[in-house]
Structure formats: structure tokens, C-alpha cells
Design a protein around this motif. Structure first.
Motif, short mmCIF file in Angstrom:
data_model
loop_
_atom_site.label_atom_id
_atom_site.label_comp_id
_atom_site.label_asym_id
_atom_site.label_seq_id
_atom_site.Cartn_x
_atom_site.Cartn_y
_atom_site.Cartn_z
N SER A 1 0.87 -1.18 0.00
CA SER A 1 0.00 0.00 0.00
C SER A 1 0.90 1.22 0.00
N ASP B 1 0.70 4.08 -1.30
CA ASP B 1 0.13 5.40 -1.02
C ASP B 1 0.17 5.74 0.46
N ILE C 1 3.76 6.34 1.52
CA ILE C 1 4.28 7.62 1.02
C ILE C 1 3.69 8.79 1.82
N SER C 2 2.38 8.72 2.09
CA SER C 2 1.79 9.84 2.83
C SER C 2 2.36 9.91 4.24
#
Lengths: 259, 309
Positions: free
Chosen positions: A28, A30, A33-34
Motif C-alpha cells: 500500500s 500510497d 508515502i503519505s
């Protein structure tokens, strides 16, 4: 030769489920990264936008603010444990695991350990970028290890509390809200501006809330400043939270899963 | 005969709601048993108790020779549960799911990999083995779900509504899979709300309604419970219907009227059908149809009785 492993069951269970959780993190992208980009953005905002105006009493505000950003990053990342635990509870995965000869809470332990691993990685990235931006720690090996140790304790404590929170709330969306609460906690501490500059009520909270001794000790250790009693306080606070989180998660898990 | 599942007088309630009110159930080794019932009948609760996820309140529950209350750990080692919602891990690949399940059953890495490979082949998932499960069709995911249950040769496999939410193709897929399992001697207890499914897959069926077993037996035995076949006579108008009805009743038939049709219970033999047609010979009959009772008829008859008005 037996087809059954000789590794003790619980150790094997946590290991296997940890592998699963880490695969989830790696896939996952995303979310991962966030968890890294958000603290970096906050770092930039404070250094390049507010930093000039704040100056915060020291010529290089960067050195002052990096420990706060590191803690913010770890808090935000660890809170995601609530979401992954909640997803397992609501998706039926947990029923399947419980029908196996697996210690039930192994899945919780795996989530907490995976969260710590994930946060060590994202913290290292944030630290790396801040070094590039000009962060100049003067810590020796022992100081680095102590700072790392107290941060890992913090990550484990927040992750365990988040796991307990993930067991209480009914949906993953609600579980996600915890990240935002934890995102704001470091602001009302000595992380970004000295508490002396705050109104009296906030100052009282900022000086005594559990994030402040943590930030103070990480900052002291990395910058070679006197740490005083803050390291002891940080260890007590977060060791205590870890214990509370583990016990609460264990009890809640048994109650929720064993209806 | 040895029974893999033996349940006597099982009770369970949640708060004031009695869900199971004294259930008796037996599943012979190597057979497929179906627990059939409408939504909320207590099928899932029963399976959860049998698989140690819930504690029974009263009654004797033995699974694979062990009491679920006294020796839950041993029961868990010998059973396998495939829940109502697909419990495969969608982020992992099919192979990773299987290897993980093997490892959680404490197989060595090598043994878990070998098992995974064999099951992928057996369930026709070799091509999809290294794709994430999120990309699978419903039928494939459910096949994988069932395969996960077979990693360690369980004494009994619980399948809770294995085809709920699947399209017709996926359902057929799962039916074939369960059929093959039955042929290979695996003991299966499945729950379903589809009568066709129970009829097709199970050696024995227990109808669960209102917290009790309303009836049990083979599909044929259950059908026999509500009588034999019915001859339907379709008539052109109400006048013809009335005369047909009076003629039939005169000769002792217990006929039932629905729209412009007359339903007459018979034994289904050609002789009796011919006799009936001769009885109504003076009435213009449009069409004649012979109906065998379906499990739906049984189901409706039994569940209507069991649910207090």
C-alpha cells in the motif's frame, strides 16, 4: 522428517503474521508515502515558511524543529495501526485466524511490530532529508542509540494504543480519525515553538503532556544539550502507555472476538 | 458408524434472543451435510460454535472426537473454517495466502510451499497463483478460500454459505469443487439458504428454523414428507374450474385451486394421471402438467410451521 516446524507456535505465528503485515505495508505504497511526505511537508512549512519569522530564539531553527517533526512522523505513522487492526476485525480475517491453532493476540502483536518497523523506515527517511536540508546533530553513538531507543518505545506505545482503539471503533474510517488527533498532539508541545510563548492554559498542557519530554530528550540527545529528567519522564510515560495499550488491546480483543 | 460432528441439545442465546433452542445434529465421516435455513435461522451461529469461535450455552458438542469446550485447541487443529465473507487476504497473492495458512498451521516452510503448489493445481488456480487476490473473480476467490481450508487435511471442513454473493458461474464453480471434495472423502458441513444447493451437494440435510432442526434426512426423504407429485390442470375460465373441482372432489381427490389451475395430489403414476383425466373428461382442460415437489415446497412448509405466528 516431520512436515511440522519445530519453532515454538507463538513465535512462528507472530513471525508469519508480521510477514503478512509488512507485505501489506510494502504494497500500500500510497499510505507509506503519505506517512513520509506529510512530515516532510510540515518540516518544509516550518523551516522555510514560518522559520524566518519564528527564529525561535536560536539562529538555526532547523535544529530545533527536526526532533519535533520526527516525533510527529512517528505518531502519525503509528496511528495507522488502528486502521489495519480494524480492517482485520471487520473483514472476517480474524474469525479465520481464530479457528486456527494460533494464539489469538498474535495478530495484534504482529500489527504492532510491523508498525514499529514501518515507522523506523519512515523516520530514517525524514531524518535523511533533514540532514540534507542542513540539520546538524552532534550526538555520539550512545546518544544516537538512546534517542533511537526512546523513539522506538514511543512508536510501540502509540501502536499498541492504536491497536486498542482499532478494536473499539466500528469502522476503518473512524479508526483513521486517530491519526489526526495524534497529528496535532506534537503541536501543543515544545516541538515547534517553546511553550513559554503560549497562553497559560496551553503552556501548562504543553509542558506536562507526554510528547514534550520525548521531544526534549530526543533533541537533547541529538544536539548535545542537557537532557535532565526528560529522558526518564519519556521512558516512564511511553513505557506506561505501551503497557496500558497491550493490556487494553488484549482485553478488548478477547471481548470483541469472543462474543 | 463414526460421526465427525455430534451435537446434542445445543442452545445459544444473545441477551434475551434465543438463537439456538436445542439442536441435534450428526455428520457421518466422509459425507457432506447441509444446514439449510433462512437468514437469521442460526446457521452461522451453529458453525461458529462448532469451530470454537463461540461458546455453547448448553448441550454436548463434539467435533472430530473432541469436546469443543474441554479441548478447543485440539478441535482447531483438526478443523477448517471458511467463513461467510471471503476471508482470503486480498493484498497477498493466492500462493502467499496458501503458504501463510500452512505456516499458521505450523508446517515447515518447505512443506507449506509444497502444499500450496499442490492445492493451486487441484483448484485450478495455477495461472493466477502469483497475482494478488484482489484481481480474482468471485468464484476464484471462493475456490482459494476453500483451498485454504485444506492446507492441513482437516477432519472436517466447515463452509459457511460458500456461494452467497457469487454469480451463477461462480456458484457452479464452487459446486464442482465441493463435489470433488466429497468424492475424495473429505467431511464437509456446509450452510446454505439455497435449496438447490443442498439438494445437489449434500448427502444429508437438516432444516434449521426458529432455532430448532425442523426436519432432517436426505433430499428425497424431505420431499416425501410433504407428499408425492401434483397434477396441475389449467382451465380456460372460472366455470370450467368450478365443474372440474366438483368432479374431482366427488371422486375423493383433495384438490387445491390457484388462479385458473387445479392442483391435485397424486402418486405420479401414469395410471393415476389417466384416471384423473377421465374424471374431468367432460370439462375443457387447456394444459396438464405434473410437478415433483421441490425442496422449496418442503422448506416453505417446514419453516412456516416452525415460526410461531
Amino acid at each position: 522428517m516431520s512436515v511440522y516446524s519445530r519453532t515454538p507456535g507463538p513465535v512462528l505465528d507472530v513471525g508469519v503474521l508480521l510477514g503478512r503485515s509488512l507485505r501489506h505495508s510494502a504494497r500500500s505504497i500510497d499510505a507509506t508515502i503519505s506517512a513520509i511526505v506529510l512530515p516532510l511537508l510540515i518540516l518544509c512549512v516550518f523551516v522555510y515558511i514560518f522559520g524566518g519569522a519564528l527564529e525561535a530564539g536560536t539562529p538555526d531553527y532547523l535544529n530545533y524543529v527536526v526532533p519535533g517533526v520526527i516525533v510527529l512522523c512517528a505518531a502519525f505513522g503509528s496511528a495507522s495501526t488502528a486502521v489495519s487492526v480494524n480492517e482485520d476485525m471487520t473483514s472476517g480475517v480474524i474469525d479465520r485466524l481464530r479457528s486456527l491453532p494460533v494464539v489469538g493476540s498474535a495478530v495484534l502483536a504482529a500489527h504492532v511490530v510491523a508498525s514499529v518497523v514501518r515507522n523506523v523506515v519512515s523516520t530514517a527517511v525524514v531524518l535523511g532529508v533533514s540532514l540534507l536540508m542542513g540539520f546538524r546533530p552532534v550526538a555520539g553513538v550512545a546518544d544516537w542509540l538512546l534517542a533511537a531507543g526512546v523513539l522506538v518505545l514511543f512508536m510501540a506505545g502509540v501502536s499498541a494504543l492504536s491497536a486498542a482503539f482499532g478494536l473499539v471503533v466500528s469502522s476503518a474510517e473512524a479508526a483513521g480519525a486517530l491519526s489526526f488527533v495524534l497529528l496535532f498532539l506534537p503541536y501543543v508541545s515544545s516541538g515547534f515553538v517553546p511553550p513559554e510563548t503560549m497562553p497559560a492554559v496551553l503552556r501548562g498542557f504543553a509542558e506536562y503532556q507526554p510528547v514534550t519530554p520525548l521531544i526534549e530528550s530526543v533533541r537533547g540527545l541529538l544536539l548535545g544539550l542537557p537532557v535532565g529528567s526528560s529522558l526518564g519522564h519519556a521512558v516512564l510515560w511511553w513505557g506506561g502507555f505501551l503497557l496500558v495499550g497491550v493490556v487494553a488491546a488484549g482485553v478488548l480483543f478477547r471481548r470483541r472476538a469472543g462474543r | 458408524m463414526t460421526y465427525t460432528v455430534e451435537v446434542e441439545g445445543l442452545r445459544k442465546s444473545f441477551g434475551d434472543t434465543v438463537v439456538l433452542d436445542g439442536i441435534d445434529l450428526r455428520v457421518a465421516r466422509g459425507t457432506v451435510a447441509a444446514l439449510l435455513g433462512p437468514n437469521g435461522a442460526g446457521k452461522t451461529t451453529t458453525v461458529k460454535i462448532l469451530s470454537t469461535l463461540l461458546r455453547p450455552e448448553a448441550g454436548r458438542v463434539h467435533v472430530a472426537g473432541c469436546d469443543v469446550l474441554a479441548r478447543p485447541a485440539e478441535v482447531r487443529r483438526r478443523i477448517s473454517l471458511t467463513g461467510q465473507h471471503a476471508t482470503v487476504d486480498e493484498v497477498l497473492t493466492g500462493r502467499e495466502n496458501l503458504v501463510m495458512m500452512g505456516r499458521l498451521r505450523h508446517l515447515t516452510k518447505a512443506a507449506a510451499r509444497e502444499r500450496a503448489g499442490a492445492l493451486l493445481e487441484r483448484f485450478d488456480l495455477v495461472e493466477a497463483a502469483d497475482r494478488r487476490v484482489a484481481t480474482y473473480s468471485g468464484g476464484m476467490a471462493r475456490r482459494l478460500d476453500i483451498a485454504l481450508g485444506l492446507v492441513d487435511d482437516p477432519a472436517v471442513l466447515f463452509l459457511d454459505e460458500p456461494t452467497t454473493g457469487l454469480d451463477p458461474r461462480g456458484r457452479r464453480d464452487v459446486w464442482d469443487t465441493v463435489g470433488e471434495l466429497a468424492a475424495s472423502g473429505v467431511t464437509v458441513l456446509l450452510t446454505t439458504q439455497y435449496l438447490e444447493e443442498a439438494d445437489r451437494l449434500a448427502d444429508s440435510i437438516s432444516v434449521l428454523a426458529g432455532g430448532r432442526i425442523a426436519a432432517s434426512g436426505t433430499a428425497d426423504q424431505l420431499k416425501a414428507l410433504i407428499g408425492g407429485e401434483t397434477v396441475e390442470l389449467v382451465l380456460p375460465d372460472a366455470g370450467a374450474l368450478a365443474s372440474a373441482l366438483s368432479l374431482a372432489e366427488l371422486r375423493g381427490y383433495r384438490a387445491r385451486v390457484a388462479d385458473l389451475s387445479l392442483h391435485v395430489p397424486t402418486d405420479g403414476t401414469a395410471a393415476e394421471v389417466r384416471e384423473l383425466l377421465e374424471v374431468v373428461a367432460g370439462v375443457p382442460v387447456l394444459r396438464v402438467a405434473v410437478h415433483r415437489p421441490t425442496l422449496d415446497d418442503v422448506f416453505l412448509a417446514l419453516t412456516e410451521q416452525a415460526v410461531p405466528a
